[in-house]
Scaffold this active site. Structure first.
Site, PDB file in Angstrom:
ATOM      1  N   HIS A  92       0.961  -1.107   0.096  1.00 29.09           N
ATOM      2  CA  HIS A  92      -0.017  -0.031   0.059  1.00 29.09           C
ATOM      3  C   HIS A  92       0.807   1.316  -0.153  1.00 29.09           C
ATOM      4  O   HIS A  92       1.645   1.602   0.978  1.00 29.09           O
ATOM      5  CB  HIS A  92      -0.755   0.105   1.328  1.00 29.09           C
ATOM      6  CG  HIS A  92      -1.772   1.224   1.220  1.00 29.09           C
ATOM      7  ND1 HIS A  92      -3.142   1.195   0.519  1.00 29.09           N
ATOM      8  CD2 HIS A  92      -1.522   2.491   1.774  1.00 29.09           C
ATOM      9  CE1 HIS A  92      -3.586   2.469   0.674  1.00 29.09           C
ATOM     10  NE2 HIS A  92      -2.796   3.185   1.579  1.00 29.09           N
ATOM     11  N   CYS A  93       0.622   2.191  -1.097  1.00 25.64           N
ATOM     12  CA  CYS A  93       1.582   3.134  -1.020  1.00 25.64           C
ATOM     13  C   CYS A  93       1.021   4.403  -0.310  1.00 25.64           C
ATOM     14  O   CYS A  93      -0.096   4.880  -0.822  1.00 25.64           O
ATOM     15  CB  CYS A  93       1.530   3.472  -2.602  1.00 25.64           C
ATOM     16  SG  CYS A  93       2.765   5.186  -2.895  1.00 25.64           S
ATOM     17  N   VAL A  94       1.656   4.852   0.712  1.00 28.01           N
ATOM     18  CA  VAL A  94       0.991   5.899   1.468  1.00 28.01           C
ATOM     19  C   VAL A  94       1.080   7.310   0.707  1.00 28.01           C
ATOM     20  O   VAL A  94       0.296   8.321   0.947  1.00 28.01           O
ATOM     21  CB  VAL A  94       1.622   6.242   2.809  1.00 28.01           C
ATOM     22  CG1 VAL A  94       1.439   4.896   3.571  1.00 28.01           C
ATOM     23  CG2 VAL A  94       3.233   6.236   2.778  1.00 28.01           C
ATOM     24  N   GLY A 127      -2.122   6.899  -1.546  1.00 25.97           N
ATOM     25  CA  GLY A 127      -3.070   6.393  -0.813  1.00 25.97           C
ATOM     26  C   GLY A 127      -3.798   5.166  -1.598  1.00 25.97           C
ATOM     27  O   GLY A 127      -5.096   5.317  -1.482  1.00 25.97           O
ATOM     28  N   GLN A 128      -3.271   4.574  -2.265  1.00 27.29           N
ATOM     29  CA  GLN A 128      -3.681   3.286  -2.789  1.00 27.29           C
ATOM     30  C   GLN A 128      -2.718   2.167  -3.008  1.00 27.29           C
ATOM     31  O   GLN A 128      -1.428   2.550  -3.014  1.00 27.29           O
ATOM     32  CB  GLN A 128      -4.076   3.735  -4.331  1.00 27.29           C
ATOM     33  CG  GLN A 128      -4.768   2.683  -5.189  1.00 27.29           C
ATOM     34  CD  GLN A 128      -5.437   3.305  -6.495  1.00 27.29           C
ATOM     35  OE1 GLN A 128      -6.498   3.804  -6.443  1.00 27.29           O
ATOM     36  NE2 GLN A 128      -4.698   3.029  -7.567  1.00 27.29           N
TER      37      GLN A 128
END
Length: 291
Positions: free
Chosen positions: A131-133, A136-137
């Site tokens: 999950h790429c902070v 946000g996805q």
């Protein structure tokens, strides 16, 4: 009291989630603006070259390269966000369920190999990497190409910006390594608040620092994921040192970037269909973890 605290936490969480993306967008356009200023107004440094034809061509070439990278960063990021990697809209049933399929009690469905549930996105993601902070996805099967291409152009853009800002460091250190110059490079905010430097000097020092730090961070992310792609692994599989789905160098490139893997990195609009469906993978190694 508990429900009130939960509501407050949920509101704070909703407010904070887009902040990394907003900050990234601000920094990308700030760096672009500062480098454009350096190209148009500060370079070349020799006064007799500023109005020559060579200078005009030099500036045009630099601006073209700069905005080519910016366009690719923005377009890849947009397509990454618009391309859902989740199982929503994907038919998971039928007779194809076999080794590696699991049941997700949160989504209440069977999920294929390399698929896992993301508690931030609240959905299972096909060939989930992480999950790429910052966006946000989740990074998964369908949007991995755009994620890696975005990292590529962020890395090249920050390298270019760092080289262009080398003159800024030389100007700051032109009188030697003094306490003033070191503090300006390390803590420009404090120097601005204390009135030791002008807003212009602060802006140049802050963006130059951001370029160097950003380049180091993006380099680590980019080369890590580049190695994973070439090895045919996801981040989750790297933790367990498994490589059960590696198809060789060319096969891994095709499965990650699509059939036109040799062209698609040039522009996100180049069609490059993925050879698989995100559910069925050829097993080429042991599924058991070595850790």
């Amino acid at each position: 009291m508990t429900s009130f605290a939960s509501e407050v936490f949920a509101r704070v969480d909703r407010f904070c989630r887009p902040l990394p993306m907003v900050l990234n967008t601000f920094l990308v356009f700030s760096i672009t603006g500062e480098v454009s200023y350096l190209v148009l107004l500060e370079a070349p440094l020799d006064a007799d070259q500023k109005k020559t034809v060579w200078s005009a061509w030099w500036k045009a070439a630099h601006l073209l390269a700069q905005y080519f990278m910016l366009g690719n960063i923005c377009w890849n990021a947009l397509l990454f966000l618009r391309t859902s990697p989740s199982i929503k809209g994907v038919f998971l049933g039928g007779e194809g369920m076999g080794q590696g399929w699991r049941y997700c009690y949160t989504c209440e469905t069977h999920t294929p190999p390399r698929c896992s549930h993301c508690y931030d996105c609240n959905v299972c993601v096909l060939r989930r990497d992480h999950h790429c902070v910052f966006f946000g996805q989740c990074v998964g099967f369908r949007n991995y190409r755009y994620f890696l291409s975005c990292l590529l152009f962020m890395w090249s853009g920050l390298l270019y910006a760092t080289l262009m800002n080398a003159e800024v460091f030389l100007v700051i250190l032109k009188e030697g390594v003094t306490v003033h110059s070191v503090l300006l490079l390390l803590i420009p905010w404090l120097m601005l608040v204390s009135g030791q430097v002008s807003a212009r000097a602060f802006a140049f020092a802050f963006i130059a620092d951001t370029c160097v730090v950003g380049f180091l961070l993006v380099s680590a992310f980019f080369f890590f994921h580049l190695v994973l792609m070439l090895r045919g692994q996801t981040t989750r599989e790297w933790y367990s040192t498994r490589r059960p789905y590696s198809m060789g160098l060319r096969g891994n490139l095709r499965h990650a970037l699509g059939l036109r893997w040799y062209l698609c990195w040039l522009c996100p609009l180049i069609p490059s269909p993925l050879p698989g469906d995100g559910m069925n993978f050829q097993v080429t190694g042991s599924l058991e973890s070595t850790r």
